[in-house]
Design an enzyme around this catalytic site. Sequence first.
Site, short mmCIF file in Angstrom:
data_model
loop_
_atom_site.label_atom_id
_atom_site.label_comp_id
_atom_site.label_asym_id
_atom_site.label_seq_id
_atom_site.Cartn_x
_atom_site.Cartn_y
_atom_site.Cartn_z
N LYS A 1 73.84 -20.14 -14.09
CA LYS A 1 72.92 -21.23 -13.75
C LYS A 1 73.70 -22.43 -13.22
O LYS A 1 74.73 -22.81 -13.79
CB LYS A 1 72.14 -21.67 -14.98
CG LYS A 1 71.15 -20.67 -15.51
CD LYS A 1 70.39 -21.28 -16.69
CE LYS A 1 69.38 -20.32 -17.28
NZ LYS A 1 68.67 -20.93 -18.43
N HIS B 1 70.00 -24.65 -26.93
CA HIS B 1 68.71 -24.69 -27.63
C HIS B 1 68.51 -23.32 -28.27
O HIS B 1 69.25 -22.38 -28.00
CB HIS B 1 67.55 -24.99 -26.67
CG HIS B 1 67.48 -24.07 -25.48
ND1 HIS B 1 67.02 -22.77 -25.56
CD2 HIS B 1 67.84 -24.25 -24.19
CE1 HIS B 1 67.10 -22.20 -24.37
NE2 HIS B 1 67.60 -23.08 -23.51
N HIS C 1 60.90 -22.49 -24.98
CA HIS C 1 61.56 -23.46 -25.85
C HIS C 1 61.33 -24.84 -25.29
O HIS C 1 61.22 -25.03 -24.08
CB HIS C 1 63.06 -23.17 -25.95
CG HIS C 1 63.71 -22.97 -24.61
ND1 HIS C 1 64.16 -24.01 -23.83
CD2 HIS C 1 63.94 -21.83 -23.90
CE1 HIS C 1 64.65 -23.53 -22.71
NE2 HIS C 1 64.54 -22.21 -22.71
N ASP D 1 69.61 -16.31 -22.23
CA ASP D 1 68.36 -17.06 -22.08
C ASP D 1 67.34 -16.24 -21.29
O ASP D 1 66.16 -16.20 -21.65
CB ASP D 1 68.64 -18.38 -21.37
CG ASP D 1 67.39 -19.22 -21.17
OD1 ASP D 1 66.87 -19.76 -22.16
OD2 ASP D 1 66.92 -19.33 -20.02
N ASN E 1 64.95 -29.94 -17.42
CA ASN E 1 65.48 -29.19 -16.27
C ASN E 1 64.97 -29.80 -14.97
O ASN E 1 65.66 -29.80 -13.96
CB ASN E 1 65.08 -27.72 -16.36
CG ASN E 1 65.71 -27.01 -17.53
OD1 ASN E 1 66.77 -27.41 -18.01
ND2 ASN E 1 65.08 -25.94 -18.00
N THR F 1 67.53 -26.45 -21.14
CA THR F 1 68.90 -26.11 -20.73
C THR F 1 69.66 -27.31 -20.16
O THR F 1 70.80 -27.58 -20.54
CB THR F 1 68.87 -24.98 -19.68
OG1 THR F 1 68.28 -23.83 -20.28
CG2 THR F 1 70.26 -24.64 -19.19
#
Length: 561
Positions: free
Chosen positions: A171, A365, A502, A317, A110, A89
């Site tokens: 986020k 992604h 991922h 997500d 991340n 992300t």
Amino acid sequence: MKNIITSIVLLTLFCSCGAQEITKEKTLANTQKEISPKPKLVVGIVVDQMRYDYLTRFESKFGEGGFKRLINDGFNCKNHHFNYIPTKTGPGHASIFTGTTPKYHGIIGNDWYQLDLRKKVNCVEDESVEPLGTLSEDGKKSPVKMLTSTFADENRLFTEMRGKSIGISIKHRGAILPAGHSANAAYWWDYDHNGTGNWITSSYYMNELPQWVVDFNNSGKADSYFKVWDTYYNIDHYVESGSDINEYERLFKGETNSGFPHDLNSLKDENGGYKVIADSPYGNSLTTDFVIEALIQENLGKDNHTDVLTISYSSTDKVGHDFAPNSVEVEDTYIRLDLELERLFKELDKRVGKDHYTVFLTADHGAPHAPMYTNSFKIPAGFFDLDTLLKEININLEESYGIPNLALSRINNQIYIDHKSAVANNLSIQELKIKIAQIVKSHDLISNVYITSELNNLNISLGYQELLLFNGHHQMRSGDVIFTFNPEVFKDTSWNRTGTDHHSGYNYDTHVPLIFSGVGIKKGETLNRTVVTDIAPTISALLGISFPNGATGNVLGFVLD
């Protein structure tokens, strides 16, 4: 007679000057007509963990005002990919808006291991700022670790800071990185670890929350989503997905199976309070609510200085991680997101004007199917225990050199060596790298292993995976040994045994949507390959501004009108 002559001369001069002024005005008007109009607002939408095939698989369930509106009115890049590893992300959002890869913008994950601090750091953490709207550490965030500018930054500079830049996402990294260093604001939701349920920011952007944000937080809007999540359509119509109850999905605490409905109000106490909303499609609904309020209260797109609004829909997500691509939950989340997009576009039409804004939609992604699900069809997949690997490496190195814990971390499929300890004990860093690489290479499910000296000198005409590793490697932040898994292989953790994850350079992680629509955009589609780093230069060209200072991508000229 003299007075008559003087009057004639003055009249001639007056007429001549007047004609020149009229000519200048006509020339200016003609010049302005020749210049393509700029959008008053650019809206960059990132759908977290959206595979490209969600556009085609769920197409029959979408209305005409969301995804289909973008495709029908805009330009659809059908073969769009990420061009680096790891597909996470933080790197995804940074790459979309900077037009470059982690090699240059520095957001290599991340989180990553910082050797001088001897600890893991988050891509947007900043201990120098204070949280606003919460007391949580989640409020101590900023873009300071991103090393290059975004197109939003360049737009701010071009407009002498008159054009606004605002980022919004559940986020923090999805709000902060796209909006750039010079943003007016970035807002994220305080939901994790039994958070306040407030939209928050940090003192990096301002000294206190605007009153409209305080009012929104006090409105009870967030609490209204503590309700039952059931399928939008009759569940029998969800033929694009697998069975609703199966062994491949995670369970909310308090549920005995993975099937619908999910009563979020009754589940909240055991599932982190507001976190259960973020883990449902209602997190996307709350995001749209807040975005629309920001659009109104901040007067975005209301003058001739282009504003930038970045939106990241994060709940896709979270639902994806929990339930995986073949689940009814994922399909229902995208059906509901399509409705959120329609609601957003209607507000943009109303507040800004349909002919005055440009939108692009992409993802940070994709994601693979759950390994146990693909295994059930005899497709290779599996799990790899990274913690056990790190222990094995340290045991082996201690046996060879008599020094414990020479390998400090295995984050992002990268091994970090304790350089300080190695130097103090007169050990060769290069020798340690080679030895660790040999240990890693001896394992099944590992496809490639590289030490940094090899990676830094890679001939980029080599294989596709090597190029992706090269683009994702930052010399000052990445580890000493880097490796990749075989396709459909995840790190083995208790929570990863169901749902999805991922990180890779395989198509399921790299192939995502990219659609442009609005002012300055042609109608059409292409199967030519485009990459994530092309987005920011294309928007910069549309606006006539400088490219982000580290941009390495190309302008997609076939998209621009």
